[in-house]
Design a protein around this motif. Structure first.
Motif, PDB file in Angstrom:
ATOM      1  N   LEU A 139       0.811  -1.211   0.000  1.00  0.00           N
ATOM      2  CA  LEU A 139       0.000   0.000   0.000  1.00  0.00           C
ATOM      3  C   LEU A 139       0.850   1.269   0.000  1.00  0.00           C
ATOM      4  O   LEU A 139       0.512   2.253  -0.661  1.00  0.00           O
ATOM      5  CB  LEU A 139      -0.950  -0.016   1.198  1.00  0.00           C
ATOM      6  N   GLY A 140       1.946   1.258   0.708  1.00  0.00           N
ATOM      7  CA  GLY A 140       2.821   2.431   0.760  1.00  0.00           C
ATOM      8  C   GLY A 140       3.397   2.809  -0.596  1.00  0.00           C
ATOM      9  O   GLY A 140       3.700   3.982  -0.849  1.00  0.00           O
ATOM     10  N   TYR A 141       3.522   1.849  -1.497  1.00  0.00           N
ATOM     11  CA  TYR A 141       4.039   2.142  -2.839  1.00  0.00           C
ATOM     12  C   TYR A 141       3.100   3.037  -3.635  1.00  0.00           C
ATOM     13  O   TYR A 141       3.522   3.676  -4.596  1.00  0.00           O
ATOM     14  CB  TYR A 141       4.282   0.854  -3.630  1.00  0.00           C
ATOM     15  N   SER A 142       1.843   3.071  -3.260  1.00  0.00           N
ATOM     16  CA  SER A 142       0.886   3.910  -3.985  1.00  0.00           C
ATOM     17  C   SER A 142       1.227   5.396  -3.867  1.00  0.00           C
ATOM     18  O   SER A 142       0.787   6.199  -4.673  1.00  0.00           O
ATOM     19  CB  SER A 142      -0.536   3.658  -3.483  1.00  0.00           C
ATOM     20  N   GLN A 143       2.019   5.741  -2.877  1.00  0.00           N
ATOM     21  CA  GLN A 143       2.341   7.153  -2.636  1.00  0.00           C
ATOM     22  C   GLN A 143       3.666   7.588  -3.256  1.00  0.00           C
ATOM     23  O   GLN A 143       4.184   8.652  -2.932  1.00  0.00           O
ATOM     24  CB  GLN A 143       2.360   7.419  -1.129  1.00  0.00           C
ATOM     25  N   SER A 145       4.392   8.921  -5.953  1.00  0.00           N
ATOM     26  CA  SER A 145       4.338  10.215  -6.651  1.00  0.00           C
ATOM     27  C   SER A 145       4.082  11.384  -5.703  1.00  0.00           C
ATOM     28  O   SER A 145       4.182  12.528  -6.108  1.00  0.00           O
ATOM     29  CB  SER A 145       3.226  10.190  -7.705  1.00  0.00           C
ATOM     30  N   PHE A 146       3.744  11.086  -4.463  1.00  0.00           N
ATOM     31  CA  PHE A 146       3.475  12.121  -3.466  1.00  0.00           C
ATOM     32  C   PHE A 146       4.798  12.450  -2.777  1.00  0.00           C
ATOM     33  O   PHE A 146       5.116  11.943  -1.712  1.00  0.00           O
ATOM     34  CB  PHE A 146       2.436  11.610  -2.477  1.00  0.00           C
ATOM     35  N   GLN A 151       8.688  11.131   1.841  1.00  0.00           N
ATOM     36  CA  GLN A 151       9.934  11.364   2.581  1.00  0.00           C
ATOM     37  C   GLN A 151       9.950  10.618   3.915  1.00  0.00           C
ATOM     38  O   GLN A 151      11.021  10.280   4.409  1.00  0.00           O
ATOM     39  CB  GLN A 151      10.159  12.862   2.809  1.00  0.00           C
ATOM     40  N   ILE A 152       8.771  10.350   4.482  1.00  0.00           N
ATOM     41  CA  ILE A 152       8.753   9.615   5.753  1.00  0.00           C
ATOM     42  C   ILE A 152       9.194   8.166   5.564  1.00  0.00           C
ATOM     43  O   ILE A 152       9.555   7.501   6.526  1.00  0.00           O
ATOM     44  CB  ILE A 152       7.387   9.666   6.455  1.00  0.00           C
ATOM     45  N   ALA A 153       9.174   7.697   4.321  1.00  0.00           N
ATOM     46  CA  ALA A 153       9.628   6.329   4.057  1.00  0.00           C
ATOM     47  C   ALA A 153      11.115   6.196   4.345  1.00  0.00           C
ATOM     48  O   ALA A 153      11.608   5.093   4.596  1.00  0.00           O
ATOM     49  CB  ALA A 153       9.334   5.930   2.619  1.00  0.00           C
ATOM     50  N   ASP A 154      11.826   7.299   4.331  1.00  0.00           N
ATOM     51  CA  ASP A 154      13.244   7.275   4.666  1.00  0.00           C
ATOM     52  C   ASP A 154      13.441   6.836   6.119  1.00  0.00           C
ATOM     53  O   ASP A 154      14.422   6.167   6.443  1.00  0.00           O
ATOM     54  CB  ASP A 154      13.835   8.671   4.444  1.00  0.00           C
ATOM     55  N   ILE A 155      12.498   7.175   6.960  1.00  0.00           N
ATOM     56  CA  ILE A 155      12.583   6.830   8.381  1.00  0.00           C
ATOM     57  C   ILE A 155      11.767   5.578   8.696  1.00  0.00           C
ATOM     58  O   ILE A 155      12.261   4.645   9.319  1.00  0.00           O
ATOM     59  CB  ILE A 155      12.086   8.009   9.244  1.00  0.00           C
ATOM     60  N   GLY A 157      10.013   3.580   6.417  1.00  0.00           N
ATOM     61  CA  GLY A 157       9.939   2.569   5.373  1.00  0.00           C
ATOM     62  C   GLY A 157       8.559   2.531   4.734  1.00  0.00           C
ATOM     63  O   GLY A 157       7.650   3.280   5.104  1.00  0.00           O
ATOM     64  N   VAL A 158       8.400   1.648   3.784  1.00  0.00           N
ATOM     65  CA  VAL A 158       7.119   1.522   3.084  1.00  0.00           C
ATOM     66  C   VAL A 158       6.023   1.077   4.044  1.00  0.00           C
ATOM     67  O   VAL A 158       4.859   1.451   3.887  1.00  0.00           O
ATOM     68  CB  VAL A 158       7.253   0.569   1.876  1.00  0.00           C
ATOM     69  N   TYR A 159       6.389   0.329   5.065  1.00  0.00           N
ATOM     70  CA  TYR A 159       5.402  -0.126   6.039  1.00  0.00           C
ATOM     71  C   TYR A 159       4.849   1.045   6.862  1.00  0.00           C
ATOM     72  O   TYR A 159       3.684   1.048   7.231  1.00  0.00           O
ATOM     73  CB  TYR A 159       5.991  -1.189   6.965  1.00  0.00           C
ATOM     74  N   GLY A 160       5.678   2.022   7.137  1.00  0.00           N
ATOM     75  CA  GLY A 160       5.217   3.213   7.846  1.00  0.00           C
ATOM     76  C   GLY A 160       4.206   3.997   7.029  1.00  0.00           C
ATOM     77  O   GLY A 160       3.223   4.516   7.565  1.00  0.00           O
ATOM     78  N   VAL A 161       4.442   4.082   5.732  1.00  0.00           N
ATOM     79  CA  VAL A 161       3.500   4.771   4.845  1.00  0.00           C
ATOM     80  C   VAL A 161       2.188   3.984   4.783  1.00  0.00           C
ATOM     81  O   VAL A 161       1.105   4.566   4.856  1.00  0.00           O
ATOM     82  CB  VAL A 161       4.108   4.967   3.436  1.00  0.00           C
ATOM     83  N   SER A 162       2.270   2.663   4.671  1.00  0.00           N
ATOM     84  CA  SER A 162       1.067   1.820   4.669  1.00  0.00           C
ATOM     85  C   SER A 162       0.291   1.999   5.966  1.00  0.00           C
ATOM     86  O   SER A 162      -0.938   2.121   5.950  1.00  0.00           O
ATOM     87  CB  SER A 162       1.435   0.343   4.507  1.00  0.00           C
ATOM     88  N   PHE A 163       0.997   2.013   7.086  1.00  0.00           N
ATOM     89  CA  PHE A 163       0.369   2.202   8.393  1.00  0.00           C
ATOM     90  C   PHE A 163      -0.399   3.518   8.414  1.00  0.00           C
ATOM     91  O   PHE A 163      -1.563   3.566   8.832  1.00  0.00           O
ATOM     92  CB  PHE A 163       1.429   2.196   9.502  1.00  0.00           C
ATOM     93  N   LEU A 164       0.234   4.575   7.954  1.00  0.00           N
ATOM     94  CA  LEU A 164      -0.386   5.894   7.968  1.00  0.00           C
ATOM     95  C   LEU A 164      -1.641   5.938   7.097  1.00  0.00           C
ATOM     96  O   LEU A 164      -2.661   6.525   7.493  1.00  0.00           O
ATOM     97  CB  LEU A 164       0.633   6.940   7.504  1.00  0.00           C
TER      98      LEU A 164
END
Length: 181
Positions: A139-143, A145-146, A151-155, A157-164
């Motif tokens: 799910l985090g990969y969907s972002q 282009s955003f 940038q939060i994926a740097d800290i 990861g993709v799982y953090g973006v999915s969580f959010l």
């Protein structure tokens, strides 16, 4: 009504990925599915979750069938292989739906949102490493282009973006429900 909402949710999730690049849809895409899951019994929630997952993966991973067809020269083998992959991936939606439906009355909305997001990330992690892994369409990969958010994926990861994304979808669902009452 619930079948339509499940299909809508799967379609919105699929459209948020790179090919269609409507990344903003991911932030509301789960709301119809969450509505279905929290208003039905566990058995029906399994059906709605699986249906949503099938629509999502058939639309976003449509290219697997022609790829297999080109390489095997067999429509039947290609359809069976692609279908099995779509069913396998949809089972993660099914598991998430079951977890959400089973715990719907046990948590405060904020805790429920945290639980749902954590369960989603746990299932993505399992999907990534179970049976040699399938790292596509997290799910985090969907972002991707955003630029500002990714940038939060740097800290985290993709799982953090999915969580959010799941956390925000859950909070929006509860906000909508509260504003209706």
């Amino acid at each position: 009504q619930y079948f339509f909402l499940s299909i809508l949710s799967g379609l919105l999730i699929a459209l948020s990925f790179q090919k269609f690049n409507a990344f903003f849809l991911a932030w509301i895409a789960f709301i119809p599915l969450i509505y279905c899951l929290l208003r039905n019994c566990v058995r029906n929630s399994l059906i709605y979750g699986f249906l949503s997952g099938m629509v999502c993966y058939i639309v976003s991973l449509y290219w697997i069938f022609p790829f297999l067809q080109y390489n095997t020269n067999s429509n039947i083998q290609s359809l069976i292989a692609a279908g099995l992959l779509w069913v396998y991936l949809s089972s993660y939606f099914l598991l998430w739906s079951a977890l959400l439906s089973l715990t719907r009355r046990h948590f405060h909305p904020l805790m429920s949102s945290f639980f749902a997001a954590s369960a989603w990330v746990m299932l993505e992690f399992v999907r990534m490493y179970f049976l040699t892994g399938f790292g596509w369409n997290l799910l985090g990969y969907s972002q991707s282009s955003f630029v500002y958010l990714i940038q939060i994926a740097d800290i985290a990861g993709v799982y953090g973006v999915s969580f959010l994304i799941i956390f925000i979808n859950m909070l929006l669902y509860y906000w909508i429900q509260d504003s209706r009452n």
